[in-house]
Design a protein around this motif. Sequence first.
Motif, PDB file in Angstrom:
ATOM      1  N   GLU A  28     -45.548  -5.382  11.306  1.00  0.00           N
ATOM      2  CA  GLU A  28     -44.894  -5.357  12.537  1.00  0.00           C
ATOM      3  C   GLU A  28     -45.629  -5.874  13.556  1.00  0.00           C
ATOM      4  OE1 GLU A  28     -44.735  -1.250  12.861  1.00  0.00           O
ATOM      5  OE2 GLU A  28     -42.992  -0.976  11.275  1.00  0.00           O
ATOM      6  N   GLU A  29     -47.031  -5.875  13.600  1.00  0.00           N
ATOM      7  CA  GLU A  29     -47.703  -6.489  14.954  1.00  0.00           C
ATOM      8  C   GLU A  29     -47.787  -8.052  14.960  1.00  0.00           C
ATOM      9  OE1 GLU A  29     -52.240  -6.592  16.421  1.00  0.00           O
ATOM     10  OE2 GLU A  29     -51.805  -5.196  14.941  1.00  0.00           O
ATOM     11  N   ILE A  30     -47.878  -8.689  13.957  1.00  0.00           N
ATOM     12  CA  ILE A  30     -47.743 -10.126  13.818  1.00  0.00           C
ATOM     13  C   ILE A  30     -46.283 -10.740  13.349  1.00  0.00           C
ATOM     14  CG2 ILE A  30     -50.234 -10.415  13.069  1.00  0.00           C
ATOM     15  CD1 ILE A  30     -49.563 -10.680  10.294  1.00  0.00           C
ATOM     16  N   ARG A  31     -45.535  -9.846  13.362  1.00  0.00           N
ATOM     17  CA  ARG A  31     -43.967 -10.255  12.961  1.00  0.00           C
ATOM     18  C   ARG A  31     -43.926 -11.116  11.861  1.00  0.00           C
ATOM     19  NH1 ARG A  31     -42.051 -11.550  19.225  1.00  0.00           N
ATOM     20  NH2 ARG A  31     -42.730  -9.663  20.021  1.00  0.00           N
ATOM     21  N   THR A  32     -44.259 -10.543  10.709  1.00  0.00           N
ATOM     22  CA  THR A  32     -44.097 -11.119   9.376  1.00  0.00           C
ATOM     23  C   THR A  32     -43.616 -10.064   8.338  1.00  0.00           C
ATOM     24  OG1 THR A  32     -45.098 -12.453   7.688  1.00  0.00           O
ATOM     25  CG2 THR A  32     -46.629 -10.911   8.646  1.00  0.00           C
ATOM     26  N   ASP A  33     -43.156 -10.548   7.205  1.00  0.00           N
ATOM     27  CA  ASP A  33     -42.574  -9.570   6.453  1.00  0.00           C
ATOM     28  C   ASP A  33     -43.350  -9.819   4.964  1.00  0.00           C
ATOM     29  OD1 ASP A  33     -41.519 -11.879   5.230  1.00  0.00           O
ATOM     30  OD2 ASP A  33     -39.748 -11.235   5.071  1.00  0.00           O
ATOM     31  N   THR A  34     -44.557 -10.410   4.982  1.00  0.00           N
ATOM     32  CA  THR A  34     -45.237 -10.656   3.953  1.00  0.00           C
ATOM     33  C   THR A  34     -46.892 -10.964   4.196  1.00  0.00           C
ATOM     34  OG1 THR A  34     -43.465 -11.887   3.051  1.00  0.00           O
ATOM     35  CG2 THR A  34     -45.636 -12.286   1.678  1.00  0.00           C
ATOM     36  N   LEU A  35     -47.497 -10.364   3.639  1.00  0.00           N
ATOM     37  CA  LEU A  35     -49.171 -10.740   3.660  1.00  0.00           C
ATOM     38  C   LEU A  35     -49.759 -10.919   2.317  1.00  0.00           C
ATOM     39  CD1 LEU A  35     -49.843  -7.891   6.202  1.00  0.00           C
ATOM     40  CD2 LEU A  35     -49.998 -10.281   6.601  1.00  0.00           C
ATOM     41  N   PRO A  36     -50.901 -11.967   2.324  1.00  0.00           N
ATOM     42  CA  PRO A  36     -51.650 -11.976   1.387  1.00  0.00           C
ATOM     43  C   PRO A  36     -52.503 -10.772   0.805  1.00  0.00           C
ATOM     44  CG  PRO A  36     -52.543 -13.398   3.034  1.00  0.00           C
ATOM     45  CD  PRO A  36     -51.249 -12.569   3.578  1.00  0.00           C
ATOM     46  N   VAL A  37     -52.758 -10.819  -0.459  1.00  0.00           N
ATOM     47  CA  VAL A  37     -53.786  -9.694  -1.003  1.00  0.00           C
ATOM     48  C   VAL A  37     -54.818 -10.683  -1.416  1.00  0.00           C
ATOM     49  CG1 VAL A  37     -54.348  -7.814  -2.088  1.00  0.00           C
ATOM     50  CG2 VAL A  37     -51.957  -7.985  -1.060  1.00  0.00           C
ATOM     51  N   VAL A  38     -56.093 -10.402  -0.987  1.00  0.00           N
ATOM     52  CA  VAL A  38     -57.227 -10.989  -1.580  1.00  0.00           C
ATOM     53  C   VAL A  38     -58.345 -10.266  -2.095  1.00  0.00           C
ATOM     54  CG1 VAL A  38     -59.100 -12.796  -0.817  1.00  0.00           C
ATOM     55  CG2 VAL A  38     -56.733 -13.241  -0.176  1.00  0.00           C
ATOM     56  N   ASP A  39     -59.284 -10.412  -3.007  1.00  0.00           N
ATOM     57  CA  ASP A  39     -60.292  -9.414  -3.371  1.00  0.00           C
ATOM     58  C   ASP A  39     -61.468 -10.432  -3.881  1.00  0.00           C
ATOM     59  OD1 ASP A  39     -61.674  -7.176  -4.368  1.00  0.00           O
ATOM     60  OD2 ASP A  39     -61.079  -7.857  -6.512  1.00  0.00           O
ATOM     61  N   LYS A  40     -62.391 -10.176  -3.149  1.00  0.00           N
ATOM     62  CA  LYS A  40     -63.528 -11.004  -3.161  1.00  0.00           C
ATOM     63  C   LYS A  40     -63.475 -12.405  -2.917  1.00  0.00           C
ATOM     64  CE  LYS A  40     -65.919  -7.289  -5.669  1.00  0.00           C
ATOM     65  NZ  LYS A  40     -66.545  -6.891  -6.997  1.00  0.00           N
ATOM     66  N   GLY A  41     -62.864 -12.790  -2.178  1.00  0.00           N
ATOM     67  CA  GLY A  41     -62.248 -14.142  -2.057  1.00  0.00           C
ATOM     68  C   GLY A  41     -61.192 -14.871  -3.015  1.00  0.00           C
ATOM     69  N   VAL A  42     -60.658 -14.104  -3.809  1.00  0.00           N
ATOM     70  CA  VAL A  42     -59.746 -14.562  -4.652  1.00  0.00           C
ATOM     71  C   VAL A  42     -58.336 -13.973  -4.519  1.00  0.00           C
ATOM     72  CG1 VAL A  42     -59.124 -14.280  -7.338  1.00  0.00           C
ATOM     73  CG2 VAL A  42     -61.341 -14.182  -6.911  1.00  0.00           C
ATOM     74  N   PHE A  43     -57.267 -14.822  -4.492  1.00  0.00           N
ATOM     75  CA  PHE A  43     -55.958 -14.768  -3.968  1.00  0.00           C
ATOM     76  C   PHE A  43     -55.242 -13.984  -5.355  1.00  0.00           C
ATOM     77  CE2 PHE A  43     -51.458 -16.063  -4.223  1.00  0.00           C
ATOM     78  CZ  PHE A  43     -50.862 -15.512  -2.799  1.00  0.00           C
ATOM     79  N   LEU A  44     -54.722 -12.934  -5.127  1.00  0.00           N
ATOM     80  CA  LEU A  44     -54.149 -11.897  -5.934  1.00  0.00           C
ATOM     81  C   LEU A  44     -52.504 -11.889  -6.088  1.00  0.00           C
ATOM     82  CD1 LEU A  44     -56.522  -8.758  -5.882  1.00  0.00           C
ATOM     83  CD2 LEU A  44     -56.753 -10.797  -7.361  1.00  0.00           C
ATOM     84  N   GLY A  45     -52.181 -12.360  -4.774  1.00  0.00           N
ATOM     85  CA  GLY A  45     -50.486 -12.391  -4.891  1.00  0.00           C
ATOM     86  C   GLY A  45     -50.176 -12.043  -3.138  1.00  0.00           C
ATOM     87  N   MET A  46     -48.834 -11.466  -3.119  1.00  0.00           N
ATOM     88  CA  MET A  46     -48.355 -11.274  -1.881  1.00  0.00           C
ATOM     89  C   MET A  46     -47.740  -9.664  -1.807  1.00  0.00           C
ATOM     90  SD  MET A  46     -48.395 -13.893   0.058  1.00  0.00           S
ATOM     91  CE  MET A  46     -48.598 -15.809  -0.167  1.00  0.00           C
ATOM     92  N   LEU A  47     -47.910  -9.186  -0.932  1.00  0.00           N
ATOM     93  CA  LEU A  47     -47.399  -7.721  -0.572  1.00  0.00           C
ATOM     94  C   LEU A  47     -46.202  -7.951   0.526  1.00  0.00           C
ATOM     95  CD1 LEU A  47     -47.446  -4.700  -1.024  1.00  0.00           C
ATOM     96  CD2 LEU A  47     -48.862  -4.768   1.176  1.00  0.00           C
ATOM     97  N   ARG A  48     -45.007  -7.484   0.122  1.00  0.00           N
ATOM     98  CA  ARG A  48     -43.888  -7.757   0.943  1.00  0.00           C
ATOM     99  C   ARG A  48     -43.322  -6.544   1.678  1.00  0.00           C
ATOM    100  NH1 ARG A  48     -42.880 -12.995  -0.006  1.00  0.00           N
ATOM    101  NH2 ARG A  48     -43.415 -13.726  -2.545  1.00  0.00           N
ATOM    102  N   GLU A  49     -42.637  -6.537   2.649  1.00  0.00           N
ATOM    103  CA  GLU A  49     -42.303  -5.538   3.518  1.00  0.00           C
ATOM    104  C   GLU A  49     -41.544  -4.426   2.521  1.00  0.00           C
ATOM    105  OE1 GLU A  49     -40.971  -5.121   8.146  1.00  0.00           O
ATOM    106  OE2 GLU A  49     -39.405  -6.094   6.733  1.00  0.00           O
ATOM    107  N   GLU A  50     -40.391  -5.327   1.926  1.00  0.00           N
ATOM    108  CA  GLU A  50     -39.415  -4.199   1.044  1.00  0.00           C
ATOM    109  C   GLU A  50     -40.193  -3.571   0.137  1.00  0.00           C
ATOM    110  OE1 GLU A  50     -39.052  -8.458  -0.709  1.00  0.00           O
ATOM    111  OE2 GLU A  50     -39.344  -7.623   1.422  1.00  0.00           O
TER     112      GLU A  50
END
Length: 221
Positions: A28-50
């Motif tokens: 809501e703050e940055i006005r997006t419906d998707t954020l990346p998920v990262v663990d220890k520098g490794v990209f795991l996927g996307m978390l979406r608002e819905e």
Amino acid sequence: MQAYEFINNLIPPLKLSDKTGMALAWMEEIRTDTLPVVDKGVFLGMLREEMIFDLNNADILISDVMLDGQTCWVYGDKHIYDVLKVSSEQDSNIVGVLGREQEYLGVVTMEDAISAFAESLSIQSQGSVLVLSLYMTDYSLSEISRIVESENTKVLSSFISSDPLDSAKIKLTLKLDQPELRHIKATLERFGYKILDHYQEESGISGEEDRIGNLLRFLDI
């Protein structure tokens, strides 16, 4: 025009230990419906608002959420075109950017990617747009440029798209540096090229409206 040049540092990655409520607040703050998920520098996927709304629990850890968009990324040295391609394929408004060692570098938003795409096509330059229809086997940009230049006009950029009515044909969009198209159209038609459409610069239109209009025409939206 490589992907890493357009990374948006204002979009933070989520950690597995974060909660979905915090993720929603960030969205809501940055006005997006998707954020990346990262663990220890490794990209795991996307978390979406819905996905968060479907869970209906702000205290769930992201580690307990089944993510999507695991392939929604490009290497940092890939062209901005690849970002747009992945965005379209994944139906995502952000695309992850990874280094060649698979390390997470950041994300590119579609707003930034389209802006870069417009810049690469010289859309902000004054001139006109011409759309041709031709068979792929007849396509020769050097020959078409030679014909255009015979009318004291330069091809600033070109863009090819498939013809939905005939798979053997393409639509060739040309950005030209001259606003007047009458003589250029006549010359191209004399050489057997079919003109599908054209867009000439008009006076009285603001620069911003003109740029947006030209971009939509280039993208055939």
